[in-house]
Design a protein around this motif. Structure first.
Motif, PDB file in Angstrom:
ATOM      1  N   SER A 124       0.826  -1.210   0.000  1.00 34.26           N
ATOM      2  CA  SER A 124       0.000   0.000   0.000  1.00 34.26           C
ATOM      3  C   SER A 124       0.860   1.259   0.000  1.00 34.26           C
ATOM      4  O   SER A 124       0.502   2.261  -0.629  1.00 34.26           O
ATOM      5  CB  SER A 124      -0.964  -0.003   1.187  1.00 34.26           C
ATOM      6  OG  SER A 124      -0.277   0.171   2.404  1.00 34.26           O
ATOM      7  N   GLY A 149      -4.331   8.765   2.213  1.00 38.39           N
ATOM      8  CA  GLY A 149      -4.683   8.066   3.443  1.00 38.39           C
ATOM      9  C   GLY A 149      -4.792   6.557   3.297  1.00 38.39           C
ATOM     10  O   GLY A 149      -5.038   5.850   4.271  1.00 38.39           O
ATOM     11  N   PHE A 150      -4.591   6.043   2.102  1.00 41.60           N
ATOM     12  CA  PHE A 150      -4.776   4.618   1.859  1.00 41.60           C
ATOM     13  C   PHE A 150      -3.864   3.723   2.707  1.00 41.60           C
ATOM     14  O   PHE A 150      -4.350   2.756   3.299  1.00 41.60           O
ATOM     15  CB  PHE A 150      -4.605   4.302   0.372  1.00 41.60           C
ATOM     16  CG  PHE A 150      -4.910   2.882   0.020  1.00 41.60           C
ATOM     17  CD1 PHE A 150      -6.219   2.428  -0.020  1.00 41.60           C
ATOM     18  CD2 PHE A 150      -3.895   1.986  -0.272  1.00 41.60           C
ATOM     19  CE1 PHE A 150      -6.512   1.117  -0.345  1.00 41.60           C
ATOM     20  CE2 PHE A 150      -4.171   0.681  -0.591  1.00 41.60           C
ATOM     21  CZ  PHE A 150      -5.483   0.237  -0.633  1.00 41.60           C
ATOM     22  N   ASP A 185      -2.591   4.260   5.615  1.00 37.04           N
ATOM     23  CA  ASP A 185      -3.080   4.310   7.001  1.00 37.04           C
ATOM     24  C   ASP A 185      -4.331   3.460   7.169  1.00 37.04           C
ATOM     25  O   ASP A 185      -4.490   2.754   8.172  1.00 37.04           O
ATOM     26  CB  ASP A 185      -3.372   5.747   7.414  1.00 37.04           C
ATOM     27  CG  ASP A 185      -2.115   6.598   7.487  1.00 37.04           C
ATOM     28  OD1 ASP A 185      -1.033   6.027   7.732  1.00 37.04           O
ATOM     29  OD2 ASP A 185      -2.231   7.819   7.306  1.00 37.04           O
ATOM     30  N   ARG A 186      -5.222   3.535   6.195  1.00 38.81           N
ATOM     31  CA  ARG A 186      -6.445   2.733   6.253  1.00 38.81           C
ATOM     32  C   ARG A 186      -6.136   1.241   6.203  1.00 38.81           C
ATOM     33  O   ARG A 186      -6.708   0.454   6.955  1.00 38.81           O
ATOM     34  CB  ARG A 186      -7.390   3.101   5.112  1.00 38.81           C
ATOM     35  CG  ARG A 186      -8.030   4.450   5.286  1.00 38.81           C
ATOM     36  CD  ARG A 186      -9.148   4.643   4.275  1.00 38.81           C
ATOM     37  NE  ARG A 186      -9.674   5.989   4.326  1.00 38.81           N
ATOM     38  CZ  ARG A 186     -10.576   6.400   5.206  1.00 38.81           C
ATOM     39  NH1 ARG A 186     -11.036   5.567   6.117  1.00 38.81           N
ATOM     40  NH2 ARG A 186     -11.018   7.638   5.192  1.00 38.81           N
ATOM     41  N   GLY A 205      -4.682   0.177   9.540  1.00 32.04           N
ATOM     42  CA  GLY A 205      -5.694   0.203  10.595  1.00 32.04           C
ATOM     43  C   GLY A 205      -6.693  -0.934  10.485  1.00 32.04           C
ATOM     44  O   GLY A 205      -7.031  -1.576  11.484  1.00 32.04           O
ATOM     45  N   VAL A 206      -7.165  -1.198   9.281  1.00 41.41           N
ATOM     46  CA  VAL A 206      -8.109  -2.299   9.087  1.00 41.41           C
ATOM     47  C   VAL A 206      -7.431  -3.627   9.425  1.00 41.41           C
ATOM     48  O   VAL A 206      -8.006  -4.477  10.115  1.00 41.41           O
ATOM     49  CB  VAL A 206      -8.661  -2.304   7.642  1.00 41.41           C
ATOM     50  CG1 VAL A 206      -9.430  -3.581   7.355  1.00 41.41           C
ATOM     51  CG2 VAL A 206      -9.545  -1.089   7.409  1.00 41.41           C
ATOM     52  N   PHE A 249     -11.350   2.577  10.694  1.00 44.40           N
ATOM     53  CA  PHE A 249     -10.367   2.881   9.662  1.00 44.40           C
ATOM     54  C   PHE A 249     -10.931   2.701   8.265  1.00 44.40           C
ATOM     55  O   PHE A 249     -10.457   3.322   7.312  1.00 44.40           O
ATOM     56  CB  PHE A 249      -9.108   2.030   9.840  1.00 44.40           C
ATOM     57  CG  PHE A 249      -8.123   2.639  10.780  1.00 44.40           C
ATOM     58  CD1 PHE A 249      -7.161   3.531  10.327  1.00 44.40           C
ATOM     59  CD2 PHE A 249      -8.165   2.358  12.130  1.00 44.40           C
ATOM     60  CE1 PHE A 249      -6.265   4.119  11.191  1.00 44.40           C
ATOM     61  CE2 PHE A 249      -7.266   2.933  13.006  1.00 44.40           C
ATOM     62  CZ  PHE A 249      -6.315   3.820  12.529  1.00 44.40           C
ATOM     63  N   LEU A 250     -11.939   1.882   8.134  1.00 48.05           N
ATOM     64  CA  LEU A 250     -12.544   1.663   6.824  1.00 48.05           C
ATOM     65  C   LEU A 250     -13.504   2.786   6.451  1.00 48.05           C
ATOM     66  O   LEU A 250     -13.543   3.203   5.291  1.00 48.05           O
ATOM     67  CB  LEU A 250     -13.275   0.323   6.830  1.00 48.05           C
ATOM     68  CG  LEU A 250     -13.775  -0.215   5.509  1.00 48.05           C
ATOM     69  CD1 LEU A 250     -12.609  -0.454   4.556  1.00 48.05           C
ATOM     70  CD2 LEU A 250     -14.542  -1.500   5.722  1.00 48.05           C
ATOM     71  N   VAL A 288      -9.830   9.636   7.762  1.00 49.34           N
ATOM     72  CA  VAL A 288      -8.541   9.061   8.153  1.00 49.34           C
ATOM     73  C   VAL A 288      -7.908   9.811   9.326  1.00 49.34           C
ATOM     74  O   VAL A 288      -7.144   9.223  10.094  1.00 49.34           O
ATOM     75  CB  VAL A 288      -7.601   8.964   6.933  1.00 49.34           C
ATOM     76  CG1 VAL A 288      -6.976  10.309   6.600  1.00 49.34           C
ATOM     77  CG2 VAL A 288      -6.547   7.913   7.130  1.00 49.34           C
ATOM     78  N   ALA A 314     -10.039   8.377  12.503  1.00 48.21           N
ATOM     79  CA  ALA A 314     -10.092   6.924  12.708  1.00 48.21           C
ATOM     80  C   ALA A 314      -9.200   6.424  13.853  1.00 48.21           C
ATOM     81  O   ALA A 314      -9.658   5.611  14.658  1.00 48.21           O
ATOM     82  CB  ALA A 314      -9.749   6.198  11.413  1.00 48.21           C
TER      83      ALA A 314
END
Length: 131
Positions: free
Chosen positions: A23, A35-36, A38-39, A42-43, A90-91, A95, A98
């Motif tokens: 990612s 922010g991808f 981080d997402r 987090g997920v 996170f989803l 961002v 989250a």
């Protein structure tokens, strides 16, 4: 099952790190938004928390005590739900917000679990038949 199999845990960790690295590489190539990564992290963290929490609750060291089995089941459920909410934050949440939502939910689950353990211990001393 899960915690006894070191190979499973190692492969899961390698996969998680690999997905996070992919990612970051996708972000550096401008294929995804800022922010991808981080997402994704987090997920993944929330799902791993949910996956291992139920197993952890069953493997707490110590001798079984009256009133503690219900508290252990409660801990497993609370932490699995906290992990799912963490992943969901996170989803779905912005961002920037989250991490605060996710950590707050996990901390609340830990506090409620601690209260449940303390209440279960007091109830078992006064009446072993409760819980």
């Amino acid at each position: 099952m899960i915690t006894r199999n070191v190979a499973f845990s190692f492969i899961l960790a390698l996969g998680f790190v690999g997905i996070c690295l992919a990612s970051v590489l996708a972000r550096s190539a401008d294929l995804v938004g800022a922010g991808f990564p981080d997402r994704v992290a987090g997920v993944g963290t929330g799902l791993i928390l949910a996956l291992f929490s139920n197993v952890l609750a069953k493997r707490i060291a110590g001798t079984p005590a009256p009133g503690k089995d219900g508290a252990r089941r409660f801990m497993g459920l609370a932490m699995v739900l906290a992990g799912l909410v963490y992943a969901g934050a996170f989803l779905l949440a912005p961002v920037e917000l989250a991490p605060r939502i996710g950590v707050a939910v996990v901390v609340i689950a830990m506090i409620v679990t601690a209260i449940r353990f303390l209440a279960g211990g007091k109830a078992s001393r006064s009446d072993p038949g409760e819980d």
